[in-house]
Design an enzyme around this catalytic site. Structure first.
Site, PDB file in Angstrom:
ATOM      1  N   ASP A  33       0.975  -0.986  -0.206  1.00 46.52           N
ATOM      2  CA  ASP A  33       0.017   0.222  -0.099  1.00 46.52           C
ATOM      3  C   ASP A  33       1.129   1.234   0.138  1.00 46.52           C
ATOM      4  OD1 ASP A  33      -2.154   1.700   0.194  1.00 46.52           O
ATOM      5  OD2 ASP A  33      -3.001   0.691   1.766  1.00 46.52           O
TER       6      ASP A  33
HETATM    7  C1  BGC Z   1      -5.080   3.514   0.121  1.00 50.87           C
HETATM    8  C2  BGC Z   1      -4.942   2.581  -1.111  1.00 50.87           C
HETATM    9  C3  BGC Z   1      -4.672   3.046  -2.332  1.00 50.87           C
HETATM   10  C4  BGC Z   1      -3.507   3.782  -2.353  1.00 50.87           C
HETATM   11  C5  BGC Z   1      -3.315   4.764  -3.862  1.00 50.87           C
HETATM   12  C6  BGC Z   1      -3.589   4.284  -0.046  1.00 50.87           C
HETATM   13  O1  BGC Z   1      -3.766   5.282   0.926  1.00 50.87           O
HETATM   14  O2  BGC Z   1      -5.055   2.710   1.277  1.00 50.87           O
HETATM   15  O3  BGC Z   1      -6.482   1.817  -1.216  1.00 50.87           O
HETATM   16  O4  BGC Z   1      -5.097   2.205  -3.486  1.00 50.87           O
HETATM   17  O5  BGC Z   1      -3.529   4.939  -1.169  1.00 50.87           O
HETATM   18  O6  BGC Z   1      -4.095   5.842  -3.787  1.00 50.87           O
END
Ligand code: BGC
Length: 746
Positions: free
Chosen positions: A229
């Site tokens: 993530d």
């Molecule tokens: C979120 C993800 C997301 C990523 C990119 C993160 O903070 O938890 O779900 O895909 O950011 O935007």
């Protein structure tokens, strides 16, 4: 060039550089070897590709894309093939925008109704969640776009989500939190898995070898890449060893250099680096070689979004059959959300819709007499007397009032959790005031998750649309007037009070630690066990028609654990509308030797029937699906004995019941040791024989309390206790002999 040829050409530095993003959304390219950039963007219910510099996070501006209903609504359709169509449609928009990897689906379990991202997630039930995800992934990947299932795993709250340590017992982890990923990963084979931010039992998900290697790759056979993530990496060397391949977003070379040094100094083996690089190259090559067909019909996708929204709407209540509405009634539409709909949630899933339907405009297309009042100001919770007065005056002169209520954006979003499950105070008061002048109230809700409805007895109908996406306006209008018949079912329980939720005490935890004290008793598993009265149960959703269930047949009575159970029954539409029903198969294990939920969903199907039509429904479940996770054996086991097969229209509306018996093909072999209890030992024939004298001694008069107490004492005693309570007949040698004989028994 193929992967091996590229591997031969890459320098150590280049290999390390491939381990992290070039910027926020792209992987790195290596032009001299023809390795092109690949792009990944959010998200689970529509494309969010920012239309500015990819070196920025870009939560605001993105290219126009179809905003489908959000995850909670998608799951409420319970329609596997329709979800596959959604996946395909989003993938086509990805291709149109040169996006290679879609960051979705998001399948974390709704442990608490408070989680700020519940609108994005599918369900409190892992089977529903995983099956919906499986079809979404199949749809996305059928177009050559990669799906990235997230957030692996146990990422069930927003509060301190980047650091919280989730303390969860192994059984709940396997049966609930990992189950939500398992079928989707095993059967749809997403190209990417995104590991979560949080820790699990003391170890960050990104560093977690047990999670990313032992379970994901070795047990489940996963062959794709693991992506972090955004900013989830704790220790890059450890994470690489654990099986975490790509770090996102760009680390500006910091961690690439650390890996480079670690390989050079021998701290990490080159094979570990190569393993990750090969997986990354496989992903890159897949996208380098794909044909880039741009054929998106955005109009078609909008209509699909509307169809999905129609199937997502859940008719929670419909007293006196107030719905569908009569087109000739005088209708008062009240509530800001009728004009300014709440149609999606905040955060990384936020889509810039290609267009946006407004419920009131769509309603006006059907109804002859429509008036509108705002009713409340969604920017604050204060009561605005003037707005209420205007609404009450219109309600007075109308036959029916349709109230558009819901949670304003500021109440729920990625990044923070809700404080309670209440609607804004001014909306609840509005219902009370309208009720004083008009008893024909229909409520249409736009919420991301469960809300309390203190006014439930005052309204005749409630429609829950969750967040219906850009085409929710026409969906609601079609349902209100009967052009479409509601067929959505709740993918989570709507409870009466937040305190009823099993995670209530342990949410969101403290000191960066949260205990999942409720174990496997999540959602209806808990409410059923405790017999708690809920607002609306899991799986609930009414229709304008009625369905009759009959003639349950199970192909046989006795099964081995490697077989499948064929279930069939008849379903008949005995009402006045052509409509769809979601049939649900639950199982129950009477007299289980372990503590188990009273029922668990195992399969479901959505079936459309004409008026008067009857059809045979055929469903299959594996006996293996009846298993529970045994912590002693560190494995899923199927208990032998009787199981009930329950066919329901909801988890609390079981229409048909049958039963089967299960045997294990290979007996589960328990191993005995010095601390095995007498009770467990004498459950076996061998044990009874070896401790014959003791067994005879335990045949006491149960009415004699002293004798009964002694019997219980012996039963609960570990074998080593016989040293003291075995009349001097036992020593360790003798006990070990007994243990060997027990363990050697076939
Ligand atoms: C979120 C993800 C997301 C990523 C990119 C993160 O903070 O938890 O779900 O895909 O950011 O935007």
């Amino acid at each position: 060039m193929n992967i091996d040829e590229i591997m031969n050409e890459l320098t150590l530095e280049e290999k390390c550089s491939l381990l992290s993003g070039a910027d926020f959304w792209n992987l790195k390219s290596i032009e001299r070897l023809g390795i092109r950039k690949i792009m990944m963007t959010d998200g689970p219910h529509g494309l969010r590709k920012q239309d500015m510099d990819a070196s920025e996070i870009g939560l605001e501006k993105s290219v126009p894309a179809t905003c489908f209903p959000s995850g909670a609504a998608l799951a409420s359709t319970w329609n596997k093939n329709l979800i596959k169509e959604v996946g395909k449609a989003i993938a086509k928009e990805c291709l149109d925008n040169d996006v290679d990897v879609l960051l979705g689906p998001a399948v974390n379990i709704k442990r608490s109704p408070l989680c700020g991202r519940n609108f994005e997630y599918y369900s409190e039930d892992p089977v529903l969640s995983s099956k919906i995800a499986k079809y979404f992934i199949k749809g996305v990947q059928s177009q050559g776009v990669s799906a990235c299932i997230k957030h692996f795993a146990a990422n069930n709250q927003e509060f301190r989500r980047l650091t919280t340590d989730v303390r969860v017992d192994e059984r709940a982890f396997r049966e609930i939190y990992l189950k939500s990923f398992e079928e989707a990963i095993k059967e749809a084979k997403p190209d990417c898995v995104m590991c979560a931010y949080n820790k699990i039992n003391g170890e960050y998900a990104s560093d977690n070898k047990k999670l990313l290697n032992d379970i994901l790759r070795e047990e489940w056979g996963y062959e794709g890449v693991v992506i972090s993530d955004w900013g989830a990496v704790n220790d890059r060397v450890k994470s690489l060893e654990a099986g975490m391949d790509i770090e996102m977003p760009s680390c500006f070379g910091v961690n690439d250099r650390i890996v480079y040094e670690a390989v050079k100094s021998g701290k990490i083996k080159i094979e570990v680096l190569d393993r990750a690089v090969k997986r990354i190259l496989k992903l890159i090559l897949k996208h380098s070689n794909k044909s880039q067909t741009r054929c998106v019909d955005y109009e078609y996708n909008h209509r699909l979004a509307s169809k999905v929204a129609e199937e997502a709407v859940i008719l929670l209540k419909n007293d006196d059959d107030i719905l569908p509405l009569n087109k000739d009634s005088r209708i008062a539409i009240i509530g800001e959300f009728a004009k300014n709909p709440r149609f999606q949630g905040g955060g990384s899933s936020h889509v810039n819709p290609t267009k946006l339907e407004c419920p009131i405009d769509e309603i006006k297309k059907y109804a002859n007499s429509v008036v509108y009042a705002r009713g409340f100001n969604s920017n604050n919770d204060e009561i605005d007397e003037a707005l209420i007065k205007e609404a009450v005056n219109l309600a007075k002169i109308s036959d029916v009032v349709v109230l558009f209520l819901g949670l304003p954006e500021r109440y729920e979003s990625e990044g923070f959790d809700r404080a309670d499950i209440k609607l804004p105070y001014n909306q609840n008061i509005l219902v009370d005031e309208i009720y004083k002048v008009n008893k024909n109230i229909v409520v249409s809700l736009s919420v991301g998750s469960c809300v309390e409805m203190p006014w439930l007895d005052k309204v005749k109908a409630v429609l829950n649309g969750y967040l219906l996406g850009q085409a929710g306006g026409s969906a609601i209008a079609n349902i209100l007037f009967g052009y479409s018949v509601p067929s959505g079912k709740l993918s989570e329980t709507f409870i009466k009070r937040l305190e009823d939720n099993p995670s209530y005490i342990n949410f969101p935890g403290s000191n960066d630690r949260v205990y999942y004290g409720e174990s496997v008793f999540v959602g209806y598993r808990y409410y059923d066990y405790k017999n708690i009265d809920v607002q609306f149960p899991f799986g609930h959703g009414l229709s304008y028609t009625r369905f009759e269930y009959s003639n349950l047949k199970i192909d046989k009575n006795d099964y081995f654990d490697d077989e499948c159970i064929d279930i069939s029954f008849k379903l008949k539409n005995v009402g006045k509308y052509k409509a769809k029903e979601v049939v649900q198969v639950y199982i129950s294990k009477p007299n289980s030797s372990i503590i188990r939920p009273i029922k668990e969903l195992k399969e479901f199907e959505k079936i459309e029937l004409d008026v008067g039509e009857e059809r045979e429904v055929n469903l299959k479940i594996k006996v293996d699906d009846l298993s529970y996770f045994d912590e002693q054996f560190n494995s899923f086991l199927v208990e032998e004995g009787e199981y009930k097969i329950l066919i329901g229209s909801s988890s609390r509306d079981i229409r048909l019941e049958g039963s089967i018996k299960v045997k294990n093909r290979q007996k589960v072999k328990r191993m005995y040791h010095i601390n095995s209890t007498i009770m467990d030992v004498i459950k076996t024939e061998k044990g009874k024989e070896l401790l014959k004298e003791l067994v005879q001694m335990l045949d006491v008069d149960e009415n004699n309390v002293q004798a009964k107490m002694m019997k219980e004492f012996y039963l609960n005693m570990p074998l080593r206790g016989l040293i003291y309570y075995g009349n001097g007949k036992y020593d360790f040698e003798k006990l070990n002999e007994i243990i060997d004989l027990l363990n050697n028994e076939a």
